[in-house]
Write a protein that holds these residues in place. Structure first.
Motif, mmCIF file in Angstrom:
data_model
loop_
_atom_site.group_PDB
_atom_site.id
_atom_site.type_symbol
_atom_site.label_atom_id
_atom_site.label_comp_id
_atom_site.label_asym_id
_atom_site.label_seq_id
_atom_site.Cartn_x
_atom_site.Cartn_y
_atom_site.Cartn_z
ATOM 1 N N THR A 141 -9.801 16.843 6.271
ATOM 2 C CA THR A 141 -9.952 17.408 5.064
ATOM 3 C C THR A 141 -8.580 16.746 4.253
ATOM 4 O O THR A 141 -7.739 16.829 4.914
ATOM 5 C CB THR A 141 -10.273 18.475 4.386
ATOM 6 O OG1 THR A 141 -9.449 18.779 4.804
ATOM 7 C CG2 THR A 141 -11.607 18.854 4.571
ATOM 8 N N ALA A 142 -9.459 15.179 3.473
ATOM 9 C CA ALA A 142 -7.976 14.762 3.337
ATOM 10 C C ALA A 142 -7.996 13.840 1.837
ATOM 11 O O ALA A 142 -9.231 13.673 1.429
ATOM 12 C CB ALA A 142 -6.797 13.697 4.378
ATOM 13 N N ARG A 143 -7.115 14.170 0.235
ATOM 14 C CA ARG A 143 -7.786 12.890 -0.609
ATOM 15 C C ARG A 143 -7.464 11.842 -0.115
ATOM 16 O O ARG A 143 -8.064 10.732 -1.410
ATOM 17 C CB ARG A 143 -7.123 14.115 -2.529
ATOM 18 C CG ARG A 143 -7.974 15.400 -2.337
ATOM 19 C CD ARG A 143 -7.586 15.801 -3.491
ATOM 20 N NE ARG A 143 -8.533 15.301 -4.547
ATOM 21 C CZ ARG A 143 -9.983 15.795 -4.384
ATOM 22 N NH1 ARG A 143 -10.535 16.714 -4.450
ATOM 23 N NH2 ARG A 143 -10.421 15.048 -5.488
ATOM 24 N N THR A 144 -6.858 11.310 0.475
ATOM 25 C CA THR A 144 -6.537 10.411 0.287
ATOM 26 C C THR A 144 -6.596 9.477 2.192
ATOM 27 O O THR A 144 -6.194 10.182 3.026
ATOM 28 C CB THR A 144 -4.796 9.480 0.372
ATOM 29 O OG1 THR A 144 -4.961 9.515 -0.483
ATOM 30 C CG2 THR A 144 -4.383 8.040 0.266
ATOM 31 N N ILE A 145 -7.459 8.380 2.160
ATOM 32 C CA ILE A 145 -8.483 7.790 3.212
ATOM 33 C C ILE A 145 -8.759 6.526 3.681
ATOM 34 O O ILE A 145 -9.280 6.038 3.034
ATOM 35 C CB ILE A 145 -10.253 9.112 3.906
ATOM 36 C CG1 ILE A 145 -9.764 10.034 3.575
ATOM 37 C CG2 ILE A 145 -10.182 8.175 5.118
ATOM 38 C CD1 ILE A 145 -11.292 10.826 3.431
ATOM 39 N N ALA A 185 -17.429 2.514 2.863
ATOM 40 C CA ALA A 185 -17.032 1.461 1.380
ATOM 41 C C ALA A 185 -16.846 3.212 0.323
ATOM 42 O O ALA A 185 -16.809 2.292 0.493
ATOM 43 C CB ALA A 185 -18.545 1.152 1.560
ATOM 44 N N GLU A 186 -18.002 3.947 0.495
ATOM 45 C CA GLU A 186 -17.850 4.586 -0.427
ATOM 46 C C GLU A 186 -16.874 5.627 -0.433
ATOM 47 O O GLU A 186 -15.830 6.003 -1.559
ATOM 48 C CB GLU A 186 -19.049 5.496 -0.568
ATOM 49 C CG GLU A 186 -20.346 5.362 -0.498
ATOM 50 C CD GLU A 186 -20.819 4.102 1.070
ATOM 51 O OE1 GLU A 186 -20.550 5.224 1.495
ATOM 52 O OE2 GLU A 186 -22.309 4.170 1.059
ATOM 53 N N ASN A 187 -16.104 6.342 0.724
ATOM 54 C CA ASN A 187 -15.433 7.353 0.765
ATOM 55 C C ASN A 187 -14.235 6.880 1.859
ATOM 56 O O ASN A 187 -13.300 7.925 1.544
ATOM 57 C CB ASN A 187 -16.163 8.842 0.933
ATOM 58 C CG ASN A 187 -16.871 8.686 0.590
ATOM 59 O OD1 ASN A 187 -17.439 9.109 -0.599
ATOM 60 N ND2 ASN A 187 -18.310 9.415 1.816
ATOM 61 N N ALA A 188 -13.738 5.523 1.305
ATOM 62 C CA ALA A 188 -12.093 5.468 2.158
ATOM 63 C C ALA A 188 -12.239 4.213 1.229
ATOM 64 O O ALA A 188 -12.472 3.669 1.126
ATOM 65 C CB ALA A 188 -13.016 5.381 3.752
ATOM 66 N N LEU A 189 -10.581 4.026 1.699
ATOM 67 C CA LEU A 189 -9.956 3.001 0.708
ATOM 68 C C LEU A 189 -9.446 1.998 1.555
ATOM 69 O O LEU A 189 -9.631 2.275 3.152
ATOM 70 C CB LEU A 189 -8.559 4.061 0.487
ATOM 71 C CG LEU A 189 -8.781 4.646 -0.369
ATOM 72 C CD1 LEU A 189 -7.309 5.382 -0.751
ATOM 73 C CD2 LEU A 189 -8.794 4.126 -2.131
ATOM 74 N N ALA A 220 0.850 -1.347 0.144
ATOM 75 C CA ALA A 220 -0.193 -0.378 0.319
ATOM 76 C C ALA A 220 1.341 1.277 -0.100
ATOM 77 O O ALA A 220 0.578 2.226 -0.387
ATOM 78 C CB ALA A 220 -0.957 0.116 1.659
ATOM 79 N N ALA A 221 1.806 1.149 0.573
ATOM 80 C CA ALA A 221 2.784 1.863 0.459
ATOM 81 C C ALA A 221 4.080 2.526 -0.266
ATOM 82 O O ALA A 221 4.660 3.304 -0.583
ATOM 83 C CB ALA A 221 3.594 2.178 1.769
ATOM 84 N N GLY A 222 3.728 1.513 -0.999
ATOM 85 C CA GLY A 222 4.974 1.636 -2.601
ATOM 86 C C GLY A 222 6.366 0.742 -2.050
ATOM 87 O O GLY A 222 7.304 1.129 -2.989
ATOM 88 N N SER A 240 -5.976 -4.290 -3.014
ATOM 89 C CA SER A 240 -6.640 -2.520 -2.790
ATOM 90 C C SER A 240 -4.994 -2.645 -2.091
ATOM 91 O O SER A 240 -5.778 -1.049 -1.692
ATOM 92 C CB SER A 240 -7.725 -3.260 -1.723
ATOM 93 O OG SER A 240 -7.085 -4.163 0.075
ATOM 94 N N ALA A 241 -4.427 -3.363 -1.794
ATOM 95 C CA ALA A 241 -3.298 -2.727 -1.468
ATOM 96 C C ALA A 241 -3.261 -2.204 -2.263
ATOM 97 O O ALA A 241 -2.142 -0.492 -2.255
ATOM 98 C CB ALA A 241 -2.676 -3.793 -0.543
#
Ligand code: NAD
Length: 401
Positions: free
Chosen positions: A250-254, A116-120, A48-50, A127-128
């Protein structure tokens, strides 16, 4: 000839398979898994982190399946314990004399709206990898939008999974920053956690070591802040318990790592379960069916020392796999099954590639030496699921390669 069906090729399922395959007898094994590869679930945060490519934490199931075993790549739909049949989503049905259910975990949202809709989620290899691709996309987007939210990552929950993920994200801070074209310190990593006393399995001093190391590296912890809802690009948490006041981050990655439950198949198949876990009999069988073994993350085993179920870990899953296989061999030979016993060897959480902390037996370990221990644990697990070949190919010590 007896038919043994194993559902799931995770830690518990593969360990059981390997133990059964090591014995000759009048039985045939069918192993079912939706993937044609096994993955080391404890290492998903690295993908997930690369830090690692998926190939490093996976190996082909075919590598451990002997010619006498049948491998069926398929998704399990339903288990009918009365008819002794397993229905697969591809329409096939498998009959068994003995069944091992080792279907693993899924992410638990506790009914919180918008998860489910807004978090990874980070529950399997797909998914990772998706988490990593998502983060890199936000970094790229930043070069055009210059929106600070693109540079923010929020990890929800500071359990072992959240902590290990945060450590791995820190390891990759420079790489993310380079993709965004910013200084590394411009990236903001947050962890929002419901309770204030983190990692209760460790004493306070040891838990503090892990958390303060992450804080020193730049992670911002919001503790005692239960998450109430996830809206698009927004985490809503309770700021004040008394007034119920909430705040937004706020954040674009959750990323959602607040705990796990067992496979949905358990509930769908009418097992007596809670959050997908069945409280098994002492010999790991279903209390209602003595030919059905339930092991790994779908199983709950009581620790008689504290009257609480053992936490679900790779270590206990491997141990259950071994034990379930032995008990089935006993049943086939008309001998009595034996109760499962478990002595934890300890648990160690990595924080990035070179730090870790935890317990080995009853002794606390931390820092670089602990990360060495952690790598040994990872390699031992590979040895148990994949054998010497996989450990030499995918193990964490350079001396093998
Ligand atoms: P967990 O249940 O251990 O931790 C989840 C965390 O999320 C807890 O701290 C909880 O307070 C918090 N949380 C729950 N709801 C929340 C909310 N609404 N808002 C904010 N925070 C919330 O789950 P996990 O970390 O996924 O671990 C699952 C199991 O796997 C555990 O048994 C763990 O020990 C095991 N595990 C072990 C290792 C290892 O041995 N290295 C690594 C990963 C996981």
């Amino acid at each position: 000839m007896k038919e043994i069906v194993i559902l799931g090729a995770g830690y518990a399922g593969l360990k059981a398979l390997r133990r059964l395959q090591a014995n000759k007898g009048d039985f045939h094994i069918t192993l079912v898994d939706r993937n044609k590869y096994h993955y080391e679930a404890t290492d998903l945060h690295e993908v997930a982190a690369g830090t690692q490519p998926k190939g490093k934490i996976t190996f082909p199931i075919a590598d451990v399946v002997k010619a006498s075993t049948t491998f069926e790549q398929a998704e399990v739909k339903l288990i009918d314990r009365t008819k002794q049949k397993v229905q697969l989503t591809n329409g096939k049905s498998l009959a068994y004399d003995y069944l091992i259910v080792s279907l693993g975990f899924r992410s638990e949202s506790f009914g919180i709206a918008g998860v489910a809709e807004n978090a990874l989620e980070m529950v399997d290899v797909v998914s990772a990898e998706n988490v990593y691709q998502h983060i890199m996309q936000q970094m790229k987007d930043y070069t055009k939008t210059k929106n600070q939210d693109d540079l923010k990552i929020v990890v929800c929950g500071a359990g072992f999974t959240g902590i290990e993920l945060l450590g791995a994200l820190e390891d990759n801070r420079k790489r993310f920053a380079a993709a965004a074209g910013v200084e590394p310190q411009k990236l903001e990593f947050y962890c929002v956690e419901a309770v204030t006393r983190l990692l209760p399995m460790f004493d306070e001093k040891l838990a503090d070591y892990g958390i303060s190391t992450l804080k020193k590296w730049g992670i911002k912890f919001l503790t005692g802040k239960p998450i109430k809802e996830i809206k698009p690009n927004t985490v809503i948490y309770q700021e004040n318990k008394e007034t119920g006041e909430t705040k937004e981050l706020t954040a674009r990655t959750i990323i959602w790592t607040t705990g796990v439950s067992g496979s949905k198949v358990m509930e769908a198949s009418g097992f007596s379960q809670r959050r997908g876990r069945v409280m098994v009999s002492a010999d790991l069988t279903d209390p209602d069916f003595s030919n059905v073994y339930i092991i790994g993350d779908v199983s709950a085993v009581m620790n008689t020392e504290n009257n609480r179920p053992y936490p679900t870990t790779a270590q206990i899953a491997l141990s259950m796999g071994e034990h379930a296989a032995r008990n089935i061999l006993a049943q086939i030979n008309r001998a009595a099954t034996t109760p499962f016993t478990f002595k934890s060897l300890g648990s160690v959480a990595s924080i990035g590639n070179t730090h870790a902390f935890g317990l080995v037996g009853k002794s606390a370990v931390k820092g670089y030496p602990a990360s060495f221990v952690k790598k040994m644990i990872m390699d031992k697990s590979l040895l148990e699921t994949g054998g010497v070949k996989e450990m030499l190919a995918k193990g964490r010590f350079d001396l093998y390669h």
